[in-house]
Write a protein that holds these residues in place. Structure first.
Motif, PDB file in Angstrom:
ATOM      1  N   GLU A  15      -1.931  -4.091  16.360  1.00 31.21           N
ATOM      2  CA  GLU A  15      -2.077  -3.286  15.317  1.00 31.21           C
ATOM      3  C   GLU A  15      -2.705  -2.090  15.422  1.00 31.21           C
ATOM      4  O   GLU A  15      -3.849  -1.977  15.794  1.00 31.21           O
ATOM      5  CB  GLU A  15      -2.666  -4.106  14.171  1.00 31.21           C
ATOM      6  CG  GLU A  15      -2.601  -3.459  12.781  1.00 31.21           C
ATOM      7  CD  GLU A  15      -3.096  -4.354  11.491  1.00 31.21           C
ATOM      8  OE1 GLU A  15      -4.317  -4.708  11.457  1.00 31.21           O
ATOM      9  OE2 GLU A  15      -2.286  -4.888  10.962  1.00 31.21           O
ATOM     10  N   PRO A  16      -1.804  -0.880  15.067  1.00 32.57           N
ATOM     11  CA  PRO A  16      -2.446   0.341  15.198  1.00 32.57           C
ATOM     12  C   PRO A  16      -3.672   0.526  14.418  1.00 32.57           C
ATOM     13  O   PRO A  16      -3.986  -0.002  13.281  1.00 32.57           O
ATOM     14  CB  PRO A  16      -1.487   1.536  14.736  1.00 32.57           C
ATOM     15  CG  PRO A  16      -0.214   0.449  14.804  1.00 32.57           C
ATOM     16  CD  PRO A  16      -0.722  -0.888  14.589  1.00 32.57           C
ATOM     17  N   SER A  41      -1.121   0.742  -2.180  1.00 32.38           N
ATOM     18  CA  SER A  41      -1.548   0.682  -0.850  1.00 32.38           C
ATOM     19  C   SER A  41      -1.234  -0.627   0.053  1.00 32.38           C
ATOM     20  O   SER A  41      -1.124  -0.501   1.133  1.00 32.38           O
ATOM     21  CB  SER A  41      -3.069   0.673  -0.964  1.00 32.38           C
ATOM     22  OG  SER A  41      -3.562  -0.542  -1.533  1.00 32.38           O
ATOM     23  N   THR A  42      -1.048  -1.718  -0.660  1.00 31.38           N
ATOM     24  CA  THR A  42      -0.651  -2.948  -0.192  1.00 31.38           C
ATOM     25  C   THR A  42       1.086  -2.826   0.380  1.00 31.38           C
ATOM     26  O   THR A  42       1.360  -2.974   1.269  1.00 31.38           O
ATOM     27  CB  THR A  42      -0.605  -4.034  -1.048  1.00 31.38           C
ATOM     28  OG1 THR A  42      -1.905  -4.270  -1.383  1.00 31.38           O
ATOM     29  CG2 THR A  42      -0.352  -5.359  -0.217  1.00 31.38           C
ATOM     30  N   LEU A  43       1.776  -2.115  -0.537  1.00 30.55           N
ATOM     31  CA  LEU A  43       3.160  -1.878  -0.143  1.00 30.55           C
ATOM     32  C   LEU A  43       3.310  -0.698   1.033  1.00 30.55           C
ATOM     33  O   LEU A  43       4.124  -1.119   1.884  1.00 30.55           O
ATOM     34  CB  LEU A  43       3.672  -1.196  -1.510  1.00 30.55           C
ATOM     35  CG  LEU A  43       5.265  -0.780  -1.229  1.00 30.55           C
ATOM     36  CD1 LEU A  43       6.253  -1.731  -1.002  1.00 30.55           C
ATOM     37  CD2 LEU A  43       5.935   0.130  -2.417  1.00 30.55           C
ATOM     38  N   LEU A  44       2.408   0.226   1.047  1.00 31.53           N
ATOM     39  CA  LEU A  44       2.450   1.164   2.372  1.00 31.53           C
ATOM     40  C   LEU A  44       2.195   0.376   3.326  1.00 31.53           C
ATOM     41  O   LEU A  44       2.568   0.535   4.444  1.00 31.53           O
ATOM     42  CB  LEU A  44       1.569   2.153   1.954  1.00 31.53           C
ATOM     43  CG  LEU A  44       1.311   2.999   3.048  1.00 31.53           C
ATOM     44  CD1 LEU A  44       2.312   4.047   3.526  1.00 31.53           C
ATOM     45  CD2 LEU A  44      -0.040   4.212   3.153  1.00 31.53           C
ATOM     46  N   HIS A  45       1.138  -0.702   3.314  1.00 32.40           N
ATOM     47  CA  HIS A  45       0.646  -1.171   4.437  1.00 32.40           C
ATOM     48  C   HIS A  45       1.592  -2.170   5.124  1.00 32.40           C
ATOM     49  O   HIS A  45       2.036  -2.373   6.204  1.00 32.40           O
ATOM     50  CB  HIS A  45      -0.636  -2.192   4.153  1.00 32.40           C
ATOM     51  CG  HIS A  45      -1.119  -3.027   5.340  1.00 32.40           C
ATOM     52  ND1 HIS A  45      -1.486  -2.404   6.499  1.00 32.40           N
ATOM     53  CD2 HIS A  45      -1.087  -4.523   5.445  1.00 32.40           C
ATOM     54  CE1 HIS A  45      -2.020  -3.418   7.235  1.00 32.40           C
ATOM     55  NE2 HIS A  45      -1.655  -4.544   6.591  1.00 32.40           N
ATOM     56  N   ARG A  90      -5.196  -0.886  10.436  1.00 32.63           N
ATOM     57  CA  ARG A  90      -6.518  -1.327  10.261  1.00 32.63           C
ATOM     58  C   ARG A  90      -7.382  -0.635   9.010  1.00 32.63           C
ATOM     59  O   ARG A  90      -7.936  -1.185   8.061  1.00 32.63           O
ATOM     60  CB  ARG A  90      -7.387  -1.530  11.523  1.00 32.63           C
ATOM     61  CG  ARG A  90      -6.943  -2.333  12.710  1.00 32.63           C
ATOM     62  CD  ARG A  90      -7.701  -2.890  13.553  1.00 32.63           C
ATOM     63  NE  ARG A  90      -8.541  -1.601  14.276  1.00 32.63           N
ATOM     64  CZ  ARG A  90      -7.707  -1.241  15.445  1.00 32.63           C
ATOM     65  NH1 ARG A  90      -6.693  -1.938  15.897  1.00 32.63           N
ATOM     66  NH2 ARG A  90      -8.076  -0.297  16.347  1.00 32.63           N
ATOM     67  N   ALA A  91      -7.148   0.767   9.013  1.00 31.23           N
ATOM     68  CA  ALA A  91      -7.787   1.543   7.979  1.00 31.23           C
ATOM     69  C   ALA A  91      -7.175   1.317   6.534  1.00 31.23           C
ATOM     70  O   ALA A  91      -8.010   1.359   5.648  1.00 31.23           O
ATOM     71  CB  ALA A  91      -7.503   2.957   8.292  1.00 31.23           C
ATOM     72  N   ARG A 112     -11.004  -1.559  -0.902  1.00 30.01           N
ATOM     73  CA  ARG A 112     -11.564  -0.668  -2.061  1.00 30.01           C
ATOM     74  C   ARG A 112     -10.956  -0.464  -3.326  1.00 30.01           C
ATOM     75  O   ARG A 112     -11.697  -0.626  -4.557  1.00 30.01           O
ATOM     76  CB  ARG A 112     -11.580   0.999  -1.525  1.00 30.01           C
ATOM     77  CG  ARG A 112     -12.444   1.633  -2.435  1.00 30.01           C
ATOM     78  CD  ARG A 112     -12.767   2.949  -1.660  1.00 30.01           C
ATOM     79  NE  ARG A 112     -11.585   3.848  -1.332  1.00 30.01           N
ATOM     80  CZ  ARG A 112     -10.959   3.961  -0.218  1.00 30.01           C
ATOM     81  NH1 ARG A 112     -11.380   3.440   0.973  1.00 30.01           N
ATOM     82  NH2 ARG A 112     -10.032   4.737   0.141  1.00 30.01           N
ATOM     83  N   TYR A 113      -9.620  -0.820  -3.536  1.00 25.67           N
ATOM     84  CA  TYR A 113      -8.832  -0.657  -4.643  1.00 25.67           C
ATOM     85  C   TYR A 113      -9.151  -2.052  -5.450  1.00 25.67           C
ATOM     86  O   TYR A 113      -9.192  -2.267  -6.745  1.00 25.67           O
ATOM     87  CB  TYR A 113      -7.542  -0.193  -4.588  1.00 25.67           C
ATOM     88  CG  TYR A 113      -7.377   1.312  -4.221  1.00 25.67           C
ATOM     89  CD1 TYR A 113      -7.911   2.065  -5.166  1.00 25.67           C
ATOM     90  CD2 TYR A 113      -6.442   1.643  -3.255  1.00 25.67           C
ATOM     91  CE1 TYR A 113      -7.665   3.702  -5.003  1.00 25.67           C
ATOM     92  CE2 TYR A 113      -6.159   2.917  -3.120  1.00 25.67           C
ATOM     93  CZ  TYR A 113      -6.911   3.966  -3.669  1.00 25.67           C
ATOM     94  OH  TYR A 113      -6.602   5.147  -3.391  1.00 25.67           O
ATOM     95  N   ILE A 114      -9.034  -3.082  -4.614  1.00 24.83           N
ATOM     96  CA  ILE A 114      -8.850  -4.605  -5.296  1.00 24.83           C
ATOM     97  C   ILE A 114     -10.391  -4.759  -5.765  1.00 24.83           C
ATOM     98  O   ILE A 114     -10.610  -5.170  -6.782  1.00 24.83           O
ATOM     99  CB  ILE A 114      -8.824  -5.592  -4.215  1.00 24.83           C
ATOM    100  CG1 ILE A 114      -7.203  -5.210  -3.569  1.00 24.83           C
ATOM    101  CG2 ILE A 114      -9.164  -6.968  -4.610  1.00 24.83           C
ATOM    102  CD1 ILE A 114      -6.828  -6.543  -2.836  1.00 24.83           C
TER     103      ILE A 114
END
Length: 254
Positions: free
Chosen positions: A208-209, A234-238, A213-214, A221-223
């Protein structure tokens, strides 16, 4: 990253159950009310977890044929709980039945990975949205699940710093499972449990790059702030980044 199920067993790389507490009856498990001795059920669960971990960390590589007798000898168990464990792992999609007899570790083809992400993406996004909603609804009191989520994030960072890949995969899996647990939706938890083993296997096959991980830290933070839409975005992006990394790592996609 497994979801791997509840929010405690994944600390050592395996998860015996679903992330929300309630469990569906999975393939290979006795139906409610079945006359099964508790000690045998416990042994079959232990055998299932042990074989699953060997698949995830590739001691049992893809395509390897598993012989019930040999697995039982390795685990120092009788063949009955091992047989039940192998049957359950066929149901999880980690093993597949051979044409005449026996099982082998399933090979992940490109279509398998594509299908897995097609299912995981909306579930992961919804889990983060619901987790953030639950945090917002409990303010100013922080739900206990936030502490577990923070701990999984910290363990993943520690494992990455120590260059311990297996431990890092387990912690990343636990992070995603803890989001599901925090969502408080048992139906979502049972659904995610069905994907857990395959996700663990997939996460263990790639590095995992750092930027991914970031992304976990951003999701947390958002949760923790109770921001539903930012948590979902942010989850969709991840997940989409994870898909791209998986396809590039496993199938040399440009």
């Amino acid at each position: 990253m497994a979801y791997v199920a509840g929010s405690s067993a994944g600390r050592n790389g395996t998860r015996p159950g679903g992330p929300g507490g309630e469990r569906a009856t999975a393939p290979g498990r006795p139906a409610p009310g079945a006359d099964v001795r508790p000690e045998r059920t416990s042994l079959s669960v232990r055998a299932r977890d042990a074989v699953r971990q060997r698949i995830v960390d590739r001691r049992y590589p893809q395509g390897a044929r598993l012989v019930e007798r040999e697995v039982a000898e390795e685990l120092r168990m009788s063949r009955v709980p091992v047989r039940e464990a192998l049957r359950a792992l066929v149901g999880e999609g980690l093993l597949e039945l051979l044409p005449h007899s026996g099982v082998r570790v399933r090979r992940l083809e490109r279509a398998d990975v594509e299908h897995l992400y097609e299912v995981w993406e909306p579930l992961a996004v919804q889990a983060s949205r619901l987790a953030a909603r639950r945090v917002a609804g409990s303010a100013p009191v922080e739900p206990p699940g936030v502490t577990a989520l923070r701990a999984s994030l910290d363990r993943a960072e520690e494992a990455a710093s120590d260059d311990e890949g297996t431990r890092e995969v387990a912690a990343h899996t636990a992070f995603h499972e803890d989001i599901v647990a925090l969502s408080g939706n048992p139906m979502l938890a049972r659904t995610m449990e069905q994907l857990s083993g395959q996700l663990q296997l997939l996460f263990g096959m790639q590095e995992e790059p750092q930027h991914m991980r970031a992304q976990h830290a951003v999701m947390f933070r958002y949760i923790a702030a109770g921001d539903e839409e930012s948590a979902a975005a942010s989850t969709l992006l991840h997940v989409r980044d994870s898909r791209a990394v998986a396809l590039r790592s496993l199938f040399d996609d440009a």
